[in-house]
Scaffold this motif. Structure first.
Motif, short mmCIF file in Angstrom:
data_model
loop_
_atom_site.label_atom_id
_atom_site.label_comp_id
_atom_site.label_asym_id
_atom_site.label_seq_id
_atom_site.Cartn_x
_atom_site.Cartn_y
_atom_site.Cartn_z
N SER A 53 3.31 3.18 7.01
CA SER A 53 4.63 2.62 6.76
C SER A 53 4.54 1.13 6.41
O SER A 53 5.20 0.65 5.47
N ALA A 54 3.71 0.41 7.16
CA ALA A 54 3.56 -1.02 6.89
C ALA A 54 2.92 -1.25 5.52
O ALA A 54 3.31 -2.17 4.78
N ALA A 55 1.94 -0.42 5.17
CA ALA A 55 1.29 -0.56 3.87
C ALA A 55 2.27 -0.27 2.75
O ALA A 55 2.26 -0.95 1.70
N ALA A 56 3.13 0.73 2.92
CA ALA A 56 4.12 1.05 1.90
C ALA A 56 5.10 -0.11 1.71
O ALA A 56 5.47 -0.45 0.58
N ALA A 57 5.51 -0.73 2.83
CA ALA A 57 6.41 -1.87 2.74
C ALA A 57 5.75 -3.03 2.01
O ALA A 57 6.39 -3.73 1.21
N GLU A 58 4.45 -3.21 2.26
CA GLU A 58 3.71 -4.28 1.58
C GLU A 58 3.66 -4.01 0.08
O GLU A 58 3.81 -4.92 -0.73
N MET A 59 3.46 -2.74 -0.28
CA MET A 59 3.44 -2.38 -1.70
C MET A 59 4.80 -2.63 -2.35
O MET A 59 4.90 -3.10 -3.48
N ARG A 60 5.86 -2.31 -1.64
CA ARG A 60 7.21 -2.56 -2.15
C ARG A 60 7.40 -4.05 -2.41
O ARG A 60 7.91 -4.45 -3.47
N ARG A 61 7.04 -4.87 -1.45
CA ARG A 61 7.23 -6.32 -1.59
C ARG A 61 6.39 -6.86 -2.74
O ARG A 61 6.85 -7.68 -3.54
N ALA A 62 5.15 -6.39 -2.83
CA ALA A 62 4.26 -6.89 -3.89
C ALA A 62 4.75 -6.50 -5.27
O ALA A 62 4.59 -7.24 -6.24
N GLY A 63 5.38 -5.35 -5.37
CA GLY A 63 5.80 -4.87 -6.69
C GLY A 63 7.19 -5.27 -7.09
O GLY A 63 7.54 -5.23 -8.26
N SER A 64 8.02 -5.68 -6.12
CA SER A 64 9.42 -5.90 -6.43
C SER A 64 9.71 -7.30 -6.91
O SER A 64 10.59 -7.52 -7.73
N GLY A 65 8.97 -8.29 -6.39
CA GLY A 65 9.27 -9.67 -6.74
C GLY A 65 10.57 -10.16 -6.11
O GLY A 65 11.10 -11.20 -6.47
N GLY A 66 11.12 -9.42 -5.19
CA GLY A 66 12.37 -9.82 -4.56
C GLY A 66 12.58 -9.09 -3.27
O GLY A 66 11.86 -8.15 -2.95
N PRO A 67 13.59 -9.47 -2.50
CA PRO A 67 13.80 -8.89 -1.17
C PRO A 67 14.34 -7.48 -1.18
O PRO A 67 14.31 -6.81 -0.16
N SER A 68 14.87 -7.01 -2.30
CA SER A 68 15.48 -5.68 -2.31
C SER A 68 14.47 -4.57 -2.18
O SER A 68 14.79 -3.46 -1.79
N GLY A 69 13.22 -4.83 -2.53
CA GLY A 69 12.18 -3.80 -2.45
C GLY A 69 12.16 -2.88 -3.65
O GLY A 69 11.38 -1.94 -3.69
N GLU A 70 13.03 -3.11 -4.62
CA GLU A 70 13.03 -2.23 -5.79
C GLU A 70 11.83 -2.53 -6.66
O GLU A 70 11.49 -3.68 -6.91
N HIS A 71 11.19 -1.48 -7.15
CA HIS A 71 10.00 -1.64 -7.97
C HIS A 71 10.26 -1.05 -9.34
O HIS A 71 10.70 0.09 -9.45
N ARG A 72 10.02 -1.81 -10.38
CA ARG A 72 10.10 -1.30 -11.74
C ARG A 72 8.73 -1.43 -12.39
O ARG A 72 8.07 -2.46 -12.29
N PHE A 73 8.30 -0.36 -13.07
CA PHE A 73 7.04 -0.39 -13.78
C PHE A 73 7.26 -1.00 -15.17
O PHE A 73 8.39 -1.32 -15.56
N ASP A 74 6.18 -1.14 -15.90
CA ASP A 74 6.27 -1.79 -17.21
C ASP A 74 7.25 -1.07 -18.14
O ASP A 74 7.88 -1.68 -18.98
N ASP A 75 7.35 0.26 -18.03
CA ASP A 75 8.26 1.00 -18.90
C ASP A 75 9.66 1.12 -18.31
O ASP A 75 10.51 1.82 -18.85
N GLY A 76 9.91 0.44 -17.18
CA GLY A 76 11.25 0.36 -16.64
C GLY A 76 11.60 1.40 -15.59
O GLY A 76 12.66 1.30 -14.98
N HIS A 77 10.75 2.40 -15.35
CA HIS A 77 11.14 3.43 -14.37
C HIS A 77 10.86 2.97 -12.95
O HIS A 77 10.07 2.08 -12.71
#
Length: 436
Positions: A283-307
């Protein structure tokens, strides 16, 4: 050839080759000293098995040969699921996770109601029907397959094989051979359980060595799989969700048997990190991945193609729905009412269906405790009120009504069953009931 009737050599290969998710078999005490790793980056966990990989030395070649002979038996086994659509779907998930490397893998779906999957160093993957029954979405399914892929990519089986040779020597194999022969003889007496059951007839010392992946290796496979999940665009929280569900199911099973829940992985001899710790680490690792990929506090992650991250819930439902009756029937047949009721109620979080209500009634009918006949009758009545009720629900409802003295309604329900399933194996018995 049934998996229960493997030859001695092939059976030993079963123990030596596979990396199973939830064996629950103790390991040697030294494994307990390994600390749970922090989240490593994927470059720090490179795959040691690239596309087109072939074994490199005598140890590995010997292990591959044993696994290849085991695979021949499994491929011809009567326990294979004859579900080409579900097989194609599973292969697609593996391909999404592993990319070009997936071309070197062979996936086998087997009828075994336990929660498990296993990966072998020669590229053979076993997926149990019990795993398929318990997953809620494609991301969870991918999380388990990703964990097994981590054992494969990091060549943990090969390391375990070398450890086995250094620990046990020839005497362990001689002792194990006699135990396996005795176990195989017992199996021919009519035991129809999984081939894993036969493993426990092997000499204990050998079992301890064969299944001795360290806690560090298990955690490494967890993290490798989590990276695959993230890279493939699945929701990274799915891995921790799998373990939360498994812990809750085991607790429900223990409560139903008036037993105290014990996490076998807490033992100093366990190969696996304690389940709660494992869930928390994922769970902690998943949260870290969310933070690293989102660039913001919302945790939303968008890939290069937008999905965005995807849990694949609808794709999973479409793939499993045609086979859910069989999967649930196998689970209910385990005679573990606590676990079965937990699973049914969990699946019903998205809404009760006629199928789920029918199997709820079956759990109560088979448990047969005080008040269960009424609970079963109520569940069957709720099942036939749903448009998707299986034919078997009408049969069960009919017999429950007959037992309650409501003969006309009961016969009408049985007639409805015959209308919906005219080629049923029990047609003669049901017609006899109608004639009465």
């Amino acid at each position: 050839m049934d998996l229960m009737h493997l030859t001695r050599r092939r059976f030993l290969a079963a123990g030596l080759c596979g990396c199973a998710l939830c064996r629950g078999v103790p390991a040697l005490a030294g494994a307990a000293a390994d600390a749970l790793p922090s989240l490593p980056s994927l470059p720090s966990l490179p795959s040691l098995v690239g596309p087109g990989y072939r074994p490199e030395d005598a140890d590995e070649k010997g292990l591959w040969r044993m696994c290849a002979r085991l695979e021949e038996d499994i491929a011809a086994s009567g326990l294979l699921m004859r579900t080409p659509d579900l097989h194609r779907y599973t292969v697609g998930v593996v391909e999404r996770l592993m990319g070009p490397q997936a071309r070197d893998l062979r996936v086998y779906l087997v009828h075994d109601a336990s929660f498990n999957a296993a990966m072998y160093p020669n590229g053979m993957m076993l997926v149990h029907s019990g795993l398929l029954a318990r997953m809620r979405n494609e991301a969870q399914f991918a999380a388990v397959l990703g964990h097994e892929s981590g054992h494969f990519a990091r060549k943990h089986s090969v390391a375990g094989w070398r450890t086995l040779k250094s620990r046990t020597g020839a005497m362990a194999f001689v002792t194990a051979g006699g135990a396996v022969a005795a176990g195989a003889s017992a199996a021919r007496g009519g035991d129809t359980g999984s081939w894993f059951d036969l493993a426990y007839s092997i000499n204990k010392a050998l079992v301890l060595s064969v299944y001795s992946f360290s806690r560090g290796q298990e955690s490494e496979a967890d993290m490798y799989g989590l990276h695959l999940l993230h890279r493939a665009g699945y929701t990274p929280e799915a891995a921790a969700q799998v373990w939360r569900q498994l812990i809750e199911e085991r607790k429900a099973s223990a409560r139903a048997r008036d037993k105290r829940y014990r996490d076998g992985a807490v033992s100093a001899y366990s190969t696996h990190p304690p389940s709660d710790e494992r869930m928390a680490a994922l769970s902690a690792a998943a949260a870290e991945m969310r933070r690293a990929g989102s660039g913001g506090p919302s945790g939303e992650h968008r890939f290069d193609d937008g999905h965005r991250f995807d849990d694949g819930r609808e794709a999973w439902r479409r793939a499993v729905a045609p086979h859910l009756f069989t999967l649930l029937a196998e689970q209910v047949g385990l005679n573990d009412p606590g676990a079965s009721l937990y699973l049914l109620k969990s699946l019903a979080e998205d809404g009760w269906t006629g199928l789920l209500r029918y199997f709820e009634g079956e759990v109560y009918r088979l448990r047969d405790e005080a008040g269960d006949a009424e609970r079963a009758a109520s569940a069957y009545a709720a099942a036939v009120a749903c448009a998707d009720a299986p034919p078997e629900a009408w049969r069960a409802h009919g017999y429950a009504l007959l037992k309650a003295g409501r003969g006309e309604e009961g016969r009408a329900a049985l007639a409805r069953y015959l209308d919906r399933k005219p080629d049923a194996e029990d047609v003669a018995m049901v017609r006899f009931s109608l004639a009465q």
